[in-house]
Design a protein around this motif. Structure first.
Motif, PDB file in Angstrom:
ATOM      1  N   ALA A 214      42.361  10.233  69.629  1.00 24.12           N
ATOM      2  CA  ALA A 214      41.725  11.272  70.438  1.00 24.12           C
ATOM      3  C   ALA A 214      40.253  11.389  70.080  1.00 24.12           C
ATOM      4  CB  ALA A 214      42.420  12.614  70.219  1.00 24.12           C
ATOM      5  N   LEU A 215      39.441  11.779  71.053  1.00 17.18           N
ATOM      6  CA  LEU A 215      38.012  12.001  70.852  1.00 17.18           C
ATOM      7  C   LEU A 215      37.705  13.472  71.114  1.00 17.18           C
ATOM      8  CD1 LEU A 215      38.242   8.892  71.326  1.00 17.18           C
ATOM      9  CD2 LEU A 215      35.996   9.005  72.433  1.00 17.18           C
ATOM     10  N   ILE A 216      36.897  14.061  70.232  1.00 20.56           N
ATOM     11  CA  ILE A 216      36.414  15.435  70.410  1.00 20.56           C
ATOM     12  C   ILE A 216      34.888  15.386  70.373  1.00 20.56           C
ATOM     13  CG2 ILE A 216      36.364  17.778  69.482  1.00 20.56           C
ATOM     14  CD1 ILE A 216      39.092  17.249  68.229  1.00 20.56           C
ATOM     15  N   ALA A 217      34.241  15.940  71.376  1.00 19.10           N
ATOM     16  CA  ALA A 217      32.777  15.956  71.435  1.00 19.10           C
ATOM     17  C   ALA A 217      32.274  17.386  71.481  1.00 19.10           C
ATOM     18  CB  ALA A 217      32.288  15.201  72.665  1.00 19.10           C
ATOM     19  N   GLY A 218      30.995  17.561  71.149  1.00 14.19           N
ATOM     20  CA  GLY A 218      30.385  18.864  71.367  1.00 14.19           C
ATOM     21  C   GLY A 218      30.307  19.126  72.859  1.00 14.19           C
ATOM     22  N   SER A 219      29.608  18.220  73.565  1.00 11.42           N
ATOM     23  CA  SER A 219      29.493  18.314  75.016  1.00 11.42           C
ATOM     24  C   SER A 219      28.871  17.037  75.536  1.00 11.42           C
ATOM     25  CB  SER A 219      28.628  19.510  75.417  1.00 11.42           C
ATOM     26  OG  SER A 219      28.347  19.471  76.804  1.00 11.42           O
ATOM     27  N   ARG A 220      29.312  16.594  76.700  1.00  8.32           N
ATOM     28  CA  ARG A 220      28.661  15.444  77.332  1.00  8.32           C
ATOM     29  C   ARG A 220      27.257  15.807  77.828  1.00  8.32           C
ATOM     30  NH1 ARG A 220      34.003  14.175  79.658  1.00  8.32           N
ATOM     31  NH2 ARG A 220      34.744  12.169  78.850  1.00  8.32           N
ATOM     32  N   SER A 221      26.901  17.074  77.796  1.00  8.73           N
ATOM     33  CA  SER A 221      25.532  17.467  78.144  1.00  8.73           C
ATOM     34  C   SER A 221      24.532  16.919  77.138  1.00  8.73           C
ATOM     35  CB  SER A 221      25.412  18.993  78.219  1.00  8.73           C
ATOM     36  OG  SER A 221      26.187  19.513  79.269  1.00  8.73           O
ATOM     37  N   TYR A 222      25.005  16.570  75.955  1.00  2.00           N
ATOM     38  CA  TYR A 222      24.164  15.874  74.985  1.00  2.00           C
ATOM     39  C   TYR A 222      24.301  14.378  75.236  1.00  2.00           C
ATOM     40  CZ  TYR A 222      23.407  20.055  72.138  1.00  2.00           C
ATOM     41  OH  TYR A 222      23.038  21.282  71.693  1.00  2.00           O
ATOM     42  N   ARG A 223      23.196  13.736  75.558  1.00  2.00           N
ATOM     43  CA  ARG A 223      23.238  12.289  75.760  1.00  2.00           C
ATOM     44  C   ARG A 223      23.748  11.592  74.505  1.00  2.00           C
ATOM     45  NH1 ARG A 223      21.575   8.307  79.024  1.00  2.00           N
ATOM     46  NH2 ARG A 223      21.013   9.840  80.585  1.00  2.00           N
ATOM     47  N   ALA A 224      23.449  12.129  73.337  1.00  2.00           N
ATOM     48  CA  ALA A 224      23.925  11.514  72.097  1.00  2.00           C
ATOM     49  C   ALA A 224      25.439  11.419  72.087  1.00  2.00           C
ATOM     50  CB  ALA A 224      23.446  12.320  70.893  1.00  2.00           C
ATOM     51  N   HIS A 225      26.116  12.479  72.495  1.00  2.00           N
ATOM     52  CA  HIS A 225      27.579  12.478  72.481  1.00  2.00           C
ATOM     53  C   HIS A 225      28.130  11.546  73.551  1.00  2.00           C
ATOM     54  CE1 HIS A 225      27.867  16.601  70.256  1.00  2.00           C
ATOM     55  NE2 HIS A 225      27.049  15.739  69.680  1.00  2.00           N
ATOM     56  N   GLU A 226      27.476  11.518  74.706  1.00  2.00           N
ATOM     57  CA  GLU A 226      27.902  10.617  75.776  1.00  2.00           C
ATOM     58  C   GLU A 226      27.753   9.162  75.341  1.00  2.00           C
ATOM     59  OE1 GLU A 226      27.129  10.326  80.572  1.00  2.00           O
ATOM     60  OE2 GLU A 226      25.416  10.697  79.252  1.00  2.00           O
ATOM     61  N   VAL A 245      43.412   5.524  74.068  1.00  2.00           N
ATOM     62  CA  VAL A 245      42.610   6.750  73.952  1.00  2.00           C
ATOM     63  C   VAL A 245      43.223   7.802  74.857  1.00  2.00           C
ATOM     64  CG1 VAL A 245      40.339   7.786  74.269  1.00  2.00           C
ATOM     65  CG2 VAL A 245      40.533   5.453  73.387  1.00  2.00           C
ATOM     66  N   VAL A 246      43.586   8.955  74.276  1.00  2.00           N
ATOM     67  CA  VAL A 246      44.276   9.987  75.057  1.00  2.00           C
ATOM     68  C   VAL A 246      43.305  10.904  75.786  1.00  2.00           C
ATOM     69  CG1 VAL A 246      46.271   9.921  73.528  1.00  2.00           C
ATOM     70  CG2 VAL A 246      44.435  11.565  73.084  1.00  2.00           C
ATOM     71  N   GLY A 247      42.017  10.603  75.712  1.00  2.00           N
ATOM     72  CA  GLY A 247      41.037  11.410  76.428  1.00  2.00           C
ATOM     73  C   GLY A 247      40.048  12.069  75.497  1.00  2.00           C
ATOM     74  N   LEU A 248      39.022  12.662  76.096  1.00  2.00           N
ATOM     75  CA  LEU A 248      37.981  13.346  75.323  1.00  2.00           C
ATOM     76  C   LEU A 248      38.024  14.839  75.626  1.00  2.00           C
ATOM     77  CD1 LEU A 248      34.432  12.371  74.443  1.00  2.00           C
ATOM     78  CD2 LEU A 248      34.728  14.465  75.772  1.00  2.00           C
ATOM     79  N   ARG A 249      37.965  15.635  74.574  1.00  2.00           N
ATOM     80  CA  ARG A 249      37.897  17.091  74.715  1.00  2.00           C
ATOM     81  C   ARG A 249      36.574  17.587  74.154  1.00  2.00           C
ATOM     82  NH1 ARG A 249      43.826  19.727  74.043  1.00  2.00           N
ATOM     83  NH2 ARG A 249      45.004  18.065  75.069  1.00  2.00           N
ATOM     84  N   GLU A 250      36.078  18.681  74.724  1.00  2.00           N
ATOM     85  CA  GLU A 250      34.829  19.274  74.261  1.00  2.00           C
ATOM     86  C   GLU A 250      35.118  20.497  73.407  1.00  2.00           C
ATOM     87  OE1 GLU A 250      32.265  19.992  77.591  1.00  2.00           O
ATOM     88  OE2 GLU A 250      31.813  17.868  77.843  1.00  2.00           O
ATOM     89  N   GLY A 251      34.503  20.527  72.226  1.00  2.00           N
ATOM     90  CA  GLY A 251      34.682  21.662  71.321  1.00  2.00           C
ATOM     91  C   GLY A 251      33.413  22.444  71.078  1.00  2.00           C
ATOM     92  N   HIS A 252      32.288  22.022  71.752  1.00  2.00           N
ATOM     93  CA  HIS A 252      30.998  22.731  71.660  1.00  2.00           C
ATOM     94  C   HIS A 252      30.512  22.889  70.225  1.00  2.00           C
ATOM     95  CE1 HIS A 252      31.211  24.637  75.935  1.00  2.00           C
ATOM     96  NE2 HIS A 252      31.092  23.319  75.949  1.00  2.00           N
ATOM     97  N   LEU A 265      46.112  18.902  70.560  1.00  2.00           N
ATOM     98  CA  LEU A 265      46.336  17.456  70.584  1.00  2.00           C
ATOM     99  C   LEU A 265      47.563  17.073  69.755  1.00  2.00           C
ATOM    100  CD1 LEU A 265      42.647  16.273  70.209  1.00  2.00           C
ATOM    101  CD2 LEU A 265      44.154  15.659  72.113  1.00  2.00           C
ATOM    102  N   LEU A 266      47.703  17.692  68.602  1.00  2.00           N
ATOM    103  CA  LEU A 266      48.835  17.364  67.735  1.00  2.00           C
ATOM    104  C   LEU A 266      50.168  17.775  68.362  1.00  2.00           C
ATOM    105  CD1 LEU A 266      47.304  18.404  64.288  1.00  2.00           C
ATOM    106  CD2 LEU A 266      47.651  16.080  65.149  1.00  2.00           C
ATOM    107  N   ARG A 267      50.162  18.880  69.099  1.00  2.00           N
ATOM    108  CA  ARG A 267      51.390  19.305  69.783  1.00  2.00           C
ATOM    109  C   ARG A 267      51.742  18.356  70.929  1.00  2.00           C
ATOM    110  NH1 ARG A 267      49.123  24.538  69.100  1.00  2.00           N
ATOM    111  NH2 ARG A 267      48.278  24.439  71.235  1.00  2.00           N
TER     112      ARG A 267
END
Length: 364
Positions: A214-226, A245-252, A265-267
């Motif tokens: 799994a991937l967790i990002a701050g936000s795709r609004s940051y080019r760095a994270h994208e 890859v089960v997808g990307l979630r944003e955690g800000h 994700l674990l559940r």
């Protein structure tokens, strides 16, 4: 420091008589102007360190003031030094400990950066809000000689950078870039390379080199994270196609949000074998892994070496941390600003930011 004296101060006699019994009159701005062959307005600008006077003229004024005993020599010499560049760094507010550490260094950096003649200030602004960020850029940029900030990818932010460039205020992006803008330079990692590095580590660390991650990002609004996400996915496809890859979630970049995202994700995925935290606040991910008793069987890679990620490397919750030296980021920003000030190319003498990779066995 204002060196101009009031009329009463100008007329005040010296503390003692001269040898001939005459009272010694303290020099006035008019006396300095007459001796230097300039106007009193020019004397005022020089002694109060205002712009608009040629260096040779300023030196002549200072020499005349020194000869007349107007002020101690050390004070007069200080008038020839340009005022420090006022540099403002804008960082996102929140629980991201790496950014907090960066802000603390900026707040304390004026002494080690004294040779560059800069005055560095750090301001925290609401994270993930382009309108607030654009307003902060314009507001602080009106009083600054240079701005550095962690960019959000948004037209409002791009317009604010362009407006500052029109005013002659150089703007740097750091950690996350803003393409197709009028920023003077970017200071930070090659984020695609950082994402590829994370993908390579996760793939190699997995015993079977297969399973779900799994991937967790701050936000795709940051080019760095994208860009980190793109780099990660590319190397997974190239080298580890059996990893899903089960997808990307944003955690800000928020500890509590990352905690909740990880618990969810674990559940949902009992067979999860790896997590890549693209942004900050890895402590939230680590807390969820420990509470679920999954901190030993899930490979966890993240960003930013801080006291909490260091502790998780030591106890085995994290397997690797990718980071960039905050002191090097600030120093490179200051070097670029001084290059711009002195008319050089912005990147003259500025080394590219290096990726630092830490595991438990090589911690400094």
């Amino acid at each position: 420091m204002n060196f101009e004296r009031s009329p009463r101060q100008r007329a005040r006699p010296a503390s003692g008589p001269a040898d001939g019994g005459e009272t010694v009159r303290r020099a006035r701005a008019a006396d300095i102007a007459r001796a230097a062959g300039v106007s009193t307005a020019t004397v005022d600008r020089v002694l109060n360190r205002r712009p608009g006077v040629r260096p040779a003229t300023a030196q002549r004024v200072v020499k005349a003031a020194a000869a007349l005993g107007y002020l101690p020599e050390a004070d007069l010499l200080a008038t020839l030094r340009p005022k420090p560049m006022r540099l403002v760094f804008l960082l996102p507010a929140g629980t991201n400990r790496y950014l907090r550490r960066l802000g603390q260094y900026i707040a304390q950096a004026n002494e080690p950066l004294a040779p560059f003649n800069v005055d560095c200030r750090c301001q925290f602004v609401e994270a993930f809000n382009p309108e607030v960020l654009a307003d902060a850029l314009l507001r602080h940029g009106g009083k600054a000689d240079g701005m550095a900030f962690m960019a959000l990818e948004h037209p409002l932010v791009r317009e604010a950078v362009g407006a500052l460039a029109e005013r002659g205020v150089p703007v740097l992006t750091m950690i996350s870039d803003l393409l197709h803008s009028r920023r003077a330079a970017y200071v930070g990692l090659d984020n695609r390379a950082a994402g590829r590095s994370a993908g390579f580590l996760l793939g190699r660390f997995l015993p079977q080199r297969s399973g779900k991650i799994a991937l967790i990002a701050g936000s795709r609004s940051y080019r760095a994270h994208e860009e980190r996400e793109m780099g990660f996915l590319h190397i997974r496809e190239e080298m580890f196609p059996s990893i899903a890859v089960v997808g990307l979630r944003e955690g800000h970049d928020d500890s509590e949000q990352n905690y909740r995202q990880t618990r969810s994700l674990l559940r949902q995925h009992a067979d999860l074998v790896g997590i890549y935290n693209i942004g900050g606040a890895s402590d939230g991910v680590g807390r969820a892994l420990k509470e679920s008793k999954r901190d030993r069987d899930i490979v966890f890679v993240g960003h930013g070496l801080t006291p909490d990620t260091r502790a998780m490397l030591i106890d085995g919750t994290m397997d690797a941390v990718i980071t960039q030296d905050p002191e090097a980021i600030v120093l490179n920003c200051v070097r670029i600003f001084t290059n711009v000030r002195d008319g050089r190319e912005p990147m003259t003498g500025v080394a590219p930011t290096q990726i630092s990779l830490f595991v438990r066995e090589n911690l400094p």
